[in-house]
Design a protein around this motif. Sequence first.
Motif, PDB file in Angstrom:
ATOM      1  N   LYS A   6       0.794  -1.174  -0.010  1.00 47.94           N
ATOM      2  CA  LYS A   6       0.192  -0.006  -0.106  1.00 47.94           C
ATOM      3  C   LYS A   6       1.012   1.208  -0.038  1.00 47.94           C
ATOM      4  O   LYS A   6       0.687   2.259  -0.686  1.00 47.94           O
ATOM      5  CB  LYS A   6      -0.835  -0.182   1.262  1.00 47.94           C
ATOM      6  N   SER A   7       2.007   1.078   0.829  1.00 48.37           N
ATOM      7  CA  SER A   7       3.079   2.308   0.864  1.00 48.37           C
ATOM      8  C   SER A   7       3.483   2.640  -0.528  1.00 48.37           C
ATOM      9  O   SER A   7       3.510   3.818  -1.136  1.00 48.37           O
ATOM     10  CB  SER A   7       3.862   1.984   2.038  1.00 48.37           C
ATOM     11  N   LEU A   8       3.907   1.425  -1.164  1.00 47.84           N
ATOM     12  CA  LEU A   8       4.657   1.760  -2.521  1.00 47.84           C
ATOM     13  C   LEU A   8       3.626   2.217  -3.256  1.00 47.84           C
ATOM     14  O   LEU A   8       3.877   3.124  -4.413  1.00 47.84           O
ATOM     15  CB  LEU A   8       5.345   0.455  -2.867  1.00 47.84           C
ATOM     16  N   MET A   9       2.414   1.826  -3.281  1.00 52.54           N
ATOM     17  CA  MET A   9       1.672   2.038  -4.522  1.00 52.54           C
ATOM     18  C   MET A   9       0.886   3.535  -4.304  1.00 52.54           C
ATOM     19  O   MET A   9       0.761   4.208  -5.480  1.00 52.54           O
ATOM     20  CB  MET A   9       0.259   1.024  -4.392  1.00 52.54           C
ATOM     21  N   THR A  10       0.998   3.956  -3.154  1.00 52.71           N
ATOM     22  CA  THR A  10       0.528   5.289  -2.972  1.00 52.71           C
ATOM     23  C   THR A  10       1.605   6.500  -2.786  1.00 52.71           C
ATOM     24  O   THR A  10       1.293   7.467  -3.296  1.00 52.71           O
ATOM     25  CB  THR A  10      -0.481   5.448  -1.477  1.00 52.71           C
ATOM     26  N   GLU A  11       2.747   6.056  -2.195  1.00 48.28           N
ATOM     27  CA  GLU A  11       3.949   7.077  -1.938  1.00 48.28           C
ATOM     28  C   GLU A  11       4.673   7.001  -3.092  1.00 48.28           C
ATOM     29  O   GLU A  11       5.323   8.189  -3.642  1.00 48.28           O
ATOM     30  CB  GLU A  11       4.678   6.767  -0.760  1.00 48.28           C
ATOM     31  N   VAL A  12       5.012   5.854  -3.798  1.00 45.01           N
ATOM     32  CA  VAL A  12       6.034   5.748  -4.947  1.00 45.01           C
ATOM     33  C   VAL A  12       5.305   5.769  -6.183  1.00 45.01           C
ATOM     34  O   VAL A  12       5.616   6.634  -7.133  1.00 45.01           O
ATOM     35  CB  VAL A  12       6.949   4.272  -4.826  1.00 45.01           C
ATOM     36  N   GLY A  19      -8.266   3.704  -3.576  1.00 40.78           N
ATOM     37  CA  GLY A  19      -8.349   2.316  -4.245  1.00 40.78           C
ATOM     38  C   GLY A  19      -7.541   1.162  -3.961  1.00 40.78           C
ATOM     39  O   GLY A  19      -7.883   0.046  -4.539  1.00 40.78           O
ATOM     40  N   VAL A  20      -6.762   1.336  -3.022  1.00 34.60           N
ATOM     41  CA  VAL A  20      -5.572   0.274  -2.783  1.00 34.60           C
ATOM     42  C   VAL A  20      -6.546  -0.308  -1.623  1.00 34.60           C
ATOM     43  O   VAL A  20      -6.111  -0.102  -0.352  1.00 34.60           O
ATOM     44  CB  VAL A  20      -4.395   0.934  -2.502  1.00 34.60           C
ATOM     45  N   ARG A  21      -6.953  -1.444  -1.861  1.00 36.01           N
ATOM     46  CA  ARG A  21      -7.596  -2.261  -0.713  1.00 36.01           C
ATOM     47  C   ARG A  21      -7.393  -3.762  -1.146  1.00 36.01           C
ATOM     48  O   ARG A  21      -7.071  -4.006  -2.283  1.00 36.01           O
ATOM     49  CB  ARG A  21      -9.177  -2.129  -0.554  1.00 36.01           C
ATOM     50  N   PRO A  22      -7.354  -4.754  -0.491  1.00 34.94           N
ATOM     51  CA  PRO A  22      -7.026  -5.903  -0.457  1.00 34.94           C
ATOM     52  C   PRO A  22      -8.061  -6.609  -1.468  1.00 34.94           C
ATOM     53  O   PRO A  22      -7.452  -7.230  -2.482  1.00 34.94           O
ATOM     54  CB  PRO A  22      -7.196  -6.741   0.881  1.00 34.94           C
ATOM     55  N   ASP A  23      -9.080  -6.266  -1.530  1.00 37.74           N
ATOM     56  CA  ASP A  23     -10.070  -6.685  -2.284  1.00 37.74           C
ATOM     57  C   ASP A  23     -10.278  -6.027  -3.739  1.00 37.74           C
ATOM     58  O   ASP A  23     -11.158  -6.608  -4.544  1.00 37.74           O
ATOM     59  CB  ASP A  23     -11.678  -6.973  -1.920  1.00 37.74           C
ATOM     60  N   ALA A  24      -9.590  -5.108  -4.011  1.00 39.77           N
ATOM     61  CA  ALA A  24      -9.414  -4.260  -5.208  1.00 39.77           C
ATOM     62  C   ALA A  24      -8.550  -4.989  -6.203  1.00 39.77           C
ATOM     63  O   ALA A  24      -7.928  -5.508  -6.096  1.00 39.77           O
ATOM     64  CB  ALA A  24      -8.845  -2.947  -5.114  1.00 39.77           C
ATOM     65  N   ALA A  29      -7.405  -0.669  -8.349  1.00 41.85           N
ATOM     66  CA  ALA A  29      -6.169  -0.003  -7.708  1.00 41.85           C
ATOM     67  C   ALA A  29      -5.467   0.895  -8.414  1.00 41.85           C
ATOM     68  O   ALA A  29      -4.940   1.945  -8.050  1.00 41.85           O
ATOM     69  CB  ALA A  29      -5.544  -1.045  -7.085  1.00 41.85           C
ATOM     70  N   GLY A  30      -5.628   0.985  -9.735  1.00 32.77           N
ATOM     71  CA  GLY A  30      -4.957   1.819 -10.683  1.00 32.77           C
ATOM     72  C   GLY A  30      -3.492   1.266 -11.016  1.00 32.77           C
ATOM     73  O   GLY A  30      -2.827   2.238 -11.765  1.00 32.77           O
ATOM     74  N   LEU A  31      -3.318   0.020 -11.259  1.00 35.22           N
ATOM     75  CA  LEU A  31      -2.222  -0.733 -11.576  1.00 35.22           C
ATOM     76  C   LEU A  31      -2.428  -1.024 -12.945  1.00 35.22           C
ATOM     77  O   LEU A  31      -2.644  -2.003 -13.457  1.00 35.22           O
ATOM     78  CB  LEU A  31      -1.854  -1.706 -10.866  1.00 35.22           C
ATOM     79  N   ALA A  35       2.364   1.112 -14.596  1.00 41.03           N
ATOM     80  CA  ALA A  35       2.535   0.994 -13.082  1.00 41.03           C
ATOM     81  C   ALA A  35       2.939  -0.288 -12.640  1.00 41.03           C
ATOM     82  O   ALA A  35       3.728  -0.377 -11.665  1.00 41.03           O
ATOM     83  CB  ALA A  35       1.254   1.246 -12.371  1.00 41.03           C
ATOM     84  N   VAL A  36       2.682  -1.419 -13.326  1.00 43.53           N
ATOM     85  CA  VAL A  36       2.976  -2.621 -12.871  1.00 43.53           C
ATOM     86  C   VAL A  36       4.527  -2.818 -13.089  1.00 43.53           C
ATOM     87  O   VAL A  36       5.221  -3.324 -12.291  1.00 43.53           O
ATOM     88  CB  VAL A  36       2.132  -3.771 -13.690  1.00 43.53           C
ATOM     89  N   VAL A  37       5.090  -2.293 -14.234  1.00 45.75           N
ATOM     90  CA  VAL A  37       6.540  -2.293 -14.434  1.00 45.75           C
ATOM     91  C   VAL A  37       7.268  -1.547 -13.311  1.00 45.75           C
ATOM     92  O   VAL A  37       8.257  -2.199 -12.956  1.00 45.75           O
ATOM     93  CB  VAL A  37       6.871  -1.780 -15.835  1.00 45.75           C
ATOM     94  N   GLU A  38       6.702  -0.381 -12.944  1.00 39.37           N
ATOM     95  CA  GLU A  38       7.378   0.212 -11.947  1.00 39.37           C
ATOM     96  C   GLU A  38       7.340  -0.459 -10.656  1.00 39.37           C
ATOM     97  O   GLU A  38       8.239  -0.253  -9.802  1.00 39.37           O
ATOM     98  CB  GLU A  38       6.708   1.791 -11.852  1.00 39.37           C
ATOM     99  N   LEU A  39       6.243  -1.067 -10.513  1.00 38.60           N
ATOM    100  CA  LEU A  39       6.065  -1.772  -9.036  1.00 38.60           C
ATOM    101  C   LEU A  39       7.296  -3.074  -9.122  1.00 38.60           C
ATOM    102  O   LEU A  39       7.696  -3.045  -7.889  1.00 38.60           O
ATOM    103  CB  LEU A  39       4.665  -2.235  -9.013  1.00 38.60           C
ATOM    104  N   SER A  40       7.278  -3.501 -10.201  1.00 37.36           N
ATOM    105  CA  SER A  40       8.142  -4.618 -10.190  1.00 37.36           C
ATOM    106  C   SER A  40       9.475  -4.137  -9.950  1.00 37.36           C
ATOM    107  O   SER A  40      10.189  -4.882  -9.184  1.00 37.36           O
ATOM    108  CB  SER A  40       8.036  -5.454 -11.579  1.00 37.36           C
TER     109      SER A  40
END
Length: 76
Positions: A6-12, A19-24, A29-31, A35-40
């Motif tokens: 959640k921290s990575l998705m919202t702050e980075v 939108g960042v919820r476990p069931d989303a 969530a906006g990925l 964003a998926v490449v960045e998260l990886s």
Amino acid sequence: MYELLKSLMTEVLLLDVDGVRPDASREDAGLDSLAVVELSMVLSQRHGIEITDDELLELDTVAEIVALMEQRTAGV
């Protein structure tokens, strides 16, 4: 592990915290694909968690991403 994601998705990645919820779904969530490449990359470079963008794109929810993160860090 959820709080880390959640921290990575919202702050980075600057995604909306509501939108960042476990069931989303990944999309809710906006990925998007970028964003998926960045998260990886962030997971690998900052936290040593090796998950490819292709693997992330196969997952449907935030909870599934958390589960894979936990699996990859188990025993580390």
